[in-house]
Design a protein around this motif. Structure first.
Motif, PDB file in Angstrom:
ATOM      1  N   ASP A   1       0.951  -1.268  -0.119  1.00  0.00           N
ATOM      2  CA  ASP A   1      -0.804  -0.060  -0.240  1.00  0.00           C
ATOM      3  C   ASP A   1       1.252   1.623   0.284  1.00  0.00           C
ATOM      4  O   ASP A   1       0.403   2.102  -0.418  1.00  0.00           O
ATOM      5  CB  ASP A   1      -1.381   0.088   0.472  1.00  0.00           C
ATOM      6  CG  ASP A   1      -0.792  -0.167   2.684  1.00  0.00           C
ATOM      7  OD1 ASP A   1       1.119  -0.744   2.441  1.00  0.00           O
ATOM      8  OD2 ASP A   1      -1.017   0.131   3.254  1.00  0.00           O
TER       9      ASP A   1
ATOM     10  N   THR B   1      -4.520  -2.030  -5.302  1.00  0.00           N
ATOM     11  CA  THR B   1      -3.662  -2.509  -3.686  1.00  0.00           C
ATOM     12  C   THR B   1      -3.665  -3.037  -3.280  1.00  0.00           C
ATOM     13  O   THR B   1      -5.058  -3.681  -3.350  1.00  0.00           O
ATOM     14  CB  THR B   1      -2.616  -1.265  -3.135  1.00  0.00           C
ATOM     15  OG1 THR B   1      -1.795  -2.241  -2.274  1.00  0.00           O
ATOM     16  CG2 THR B   1      -4.046  -1.282  -2.124  1.00  0.00           C
TER      17      THR B   1
ATOM     18  N   TYR C   1      -3.749  -4.537   0.595  1.00  0.00           N
ATOM     19  CA  TYR C   1      -4.364  -4.472   1.861  1.00  0.00           C
ATOM     20  C   TYR C   1      -5.240  -3.190   2.126  1.00  0.00           C
ATOM     21  O   TYR C   1      -4.586  -1.823   1.805  1.00  0.00           O
ATOM     22  CB  TYR C   1      -2.938  -4.160   2.666  1.00  0.00           C
ATOM     23  CG  TYR C   1      -3.091  -3.734   3.997  1.00  0.00           C
ATOM     24  CD1 TYR C   1      -4.247  -4.901   5.431  1.00  0.00           C
ATOM     25  CD2 TYR C   1      -2.921  -2.237   4.845  1.00  0.00           C
ATOM     26  CE1 TYR C   1      -4.748  -3.868   6.162  1.00  0.00           C
ATOM     27  CE2 TYR C   1      -3.091  -2.080   6.377  1.00  0.00           C
ATOM     28  CZ  TYR C   1      -4.322  -2.813   6.918  1.00  0.00           C
ATOM     29  OH  TYR C   1      -4.729  -2.347   8.359  1.00  0.00           O
ATOM     30  N   ASP C   2      -6.409  -3.357   2.518  1.00  0.00           N
ATOM     31  CA  ASP C   2      -7.181  -2.090   2.474  1.00  0.00           C
ATOM     32  C   ASP C   2      -7.015  -1.595   4.167  1.00  0.00           C
ATOM     33  O   ASP C   2      -7.969  -1.763   5.027  1.00  0.00           O
ATOM     34  CB  ASP C   2      -8.674  -2.934   2.861  1.00  0.00           C
ATOM     35  CG  ASP C   2      -9.776  -1.694   2.541  1.00  0.00           C
ATOM     36  OD1 ASP C   2      -9.448  -0.306   2.402  1.00  0.00           O
ATOM     37  OD2 ASP C   2     -10.905  -2.155   3.540  1.00  0.00           O
TER      38      ASP C   2
ATOM     39  N   ARG D   1      -4.473   3.430   4.864  1.00  0.00           N
ATOM     40  CA  ARG D   1      -3.187   4.194   3.440  1.00  0.00           C
ATOM     41  C   ARG D   1      -4.508   4.284   2.810  1.00  0.00           C
ATOM     42  O   ARG D   1      -4.111   5.161   1.798  1.00  0.00           O
ATOM     43  CB  ARG D   1      -1.799   3.580   3.500  1.00  0.00           C
ATOM     44  CG  ARG D   1      -0.627   3.702   4.070  1.00  0.00           C
ATOM     45  CD  ARG D   1       0.341   2.997   3.540  1.00  0.00           C
ATOM     46  NE  ARG D   1       1.909   3.611   4.162  1.00  0.00           N
ATOM     47  CZ  ARG D   1       2.593   3.029   4.725  1.00  0.00           C
ATOM     48  NH1 ARG D   1       2.095   1.676   5.010  1.00  0.00           N
ATOM     49  NH2 ARG D   1       3.044   3.009   5.273  1.00  0.00           N
ATOM     50  N   ALA D   2      -4.424   3.386   2.393  1.00  0.00           N
ATOM     51  CA  ALA D   2      -6.094   2.546   0.904  1.00  0.00           C
ATOM     52  C   ALA D   2      -7.257   3.950   1.447  1.00  0.00           C
ATOM     53  O   ALA D   2      -7.540   4.253   0.516  1.00  0.00           O
ATOM     54  CB  ALA D   2      -6.364   1.232   1.004  1.00  0.00           C
TER      55      ALA D   2
ATOM     56  N   ALA E   1      -8.854  -1.709  -2.839  1.00  0.00           N
ATOM     57  CA  ALA E   1      -7.540  -2.881  -1.559  1.00  0.00           C
ATOM     58  C   ALA E   1      -8.772  -4.006  -2.249  1.00  0.00           C
ATOM     59  O   ALA E   1      -9.759  -4.541  -2.469  1.00  0.00           O
ATOM     60  CB  ALA E   1      -7.078  -2.182  -0.958  1.00  0.00           C
TER      61      ALA E   1
END
Length: 348
Positions: A256, A281, A283-284, A287-288, A297
């Motif tokens: 991410d 990306t 990983y949820d 950051r996402a 994500a």
């Protein structure tokens, strides 16, 4: 109601034995599920202990049993990608769920910061550990082996010499989900950005990407970035890709931090997200969700995966499920589509 008759002094095992009319050994066996204690006696002892407010001396129990009643969560993954500046992210989400699960079984979770040396594992009193996404020749795994401690992996180990049981985070399936989503949104020249190491997430992503690219007739464009570089490494690598391959219309950045850097690089190149280049990306996490635009994500169900890893480790500590091939599949991940990858496309 029984009383200790000793003012504010905490009740002892002798007080429970006296009030229940049994020996201290019987109290110990009754409260710890040991020995052959008559069920009625066991219940009476438990009731008296509860009425007196007796709490066992955990330190003494650990010394007698030779157990720390603690497990560690460790990784060689640097904070630049595992957590980020806020220290909230992939690693800490796993830690919170693992700590809760461990406590339900009477174990404390020791959080070992993700450092490359793994030296923190030498100084903690633990019974075993969970290693998050071990790399080849992983430092954390090496230190645990050195101490002769059992451990399990969260994420498929990639070292050919690794025999630890693991919870499978289904790296190839996750990558396929993201690439399928991009294709459905019109991507025809997607690039893949992965970590420079050999963690399963990178190895599995590359394998899935090459397979999907061959199936759809895409020209493979794969780039790696050093994990320790975090967002800046993602920025620099994506900027290079855009310069070398100006026709790129999507970026699948599994880390991410790399994905957030990629969004900045795309914008600085004069392109727009997602109209010109879509970004997804793995990983949820924070950051996402806080990126602008928010990143598409995957819900990896890390809470369930972390809990499964704790159960797998405790099984090893109890002498069960120690086979080298023992694996636990994580729950099926799902794509959470957000603005970074949603656009109206020409279906041709």
């Amino acid at each position: 109601m029984p009383t200790t008759g000793s003012g504010s002094r905490p009740p002892t095992i002798a007080d429970v034995a006296s009030a229940a009319g049994v020996s201290r050994t019987t109290v110990s066996h009754a409260l710890n599920g040991l020995g052959k204690v008559d069920p009625r006696t066991r219940e009476r002892v438990k009731r008296v202990a509860a009425e007196l407010g007796y709490r066992p001396n955990l330190r003494a129990q650990r010394l007698r049993r030779g157990q720390a009643k603690a497990i560690a969560l460790a990784s060689s993954m640097p904070f630049a990608v595992a957590a980020g500046p806020s220290r909230l992210g992939f690693y800490m989400e796993i830690a919170a769920a693992a700590a809760e699960s461990a406590l339900l079984h009477g174990y404390a979770l020791v959080l070992v910061p993700p450092v490359e040396s793994g030296s923190g594992l030498h100084s903690v009193d633990i019974d075993g550990a969970i290693v998050v996404e071990p790399d080849v020749n992983d430092a954390a795994a090496a230190h645990l082996k050195e101490r002769g401690l059992p451990y399990v992996a969260l994420g498929r180990p990639v070292s050919p010499d690794e025999a630890a049981p693991y919870v499978d985070l289904r790296g190839e399936f996750v990558t396929e989900l993201l690439l399928t989503h991009l294709r459905e949104q019109g991507a025809r020249r997607p690039a893949l950005v992965i970590g420079a190491g050999r963690r399963h997430s990178s190895v599995d992503a590359r394998a899935a990407y090459e397979r999907v690219a061959a199936e759809y007739g895409w020209t493979p464009i794969v780039a790696t970035a050093p994990e320790a570089g975090g967002e800046e490494a993602g920025y620099e690598r994506c900027a290079e890709l855009l310069a070398q391959h100006p026709g790129i219309d999507a970026v699948c950045a599994l880390v991410d931090a790399f994905a957030v850097g990629a969004v900045r690089a795309i914008r600085d190149s004069g392109r727009a997200v997602p109209d010109d280049v879509m970004v997804v990306t793995r990983y949820d996490g924070l950051r996402a969700r806080t990126c602008e635009p928010p990143l598409t994500a995957v819900d990896l169900h890390l809470d369930r995966a972390a809990s499964d890893a704790v159960e797998l480790l405790l099984g090893r500590l109890r002498g069960a499920g120690t086979a080298a091939a023992a694996t636990v599949p994580a729950p099926a991940p799902r794509v959470i589509a957000r603005a970074s990858s949603l656009r109206v496309t020409d279906p041709r």
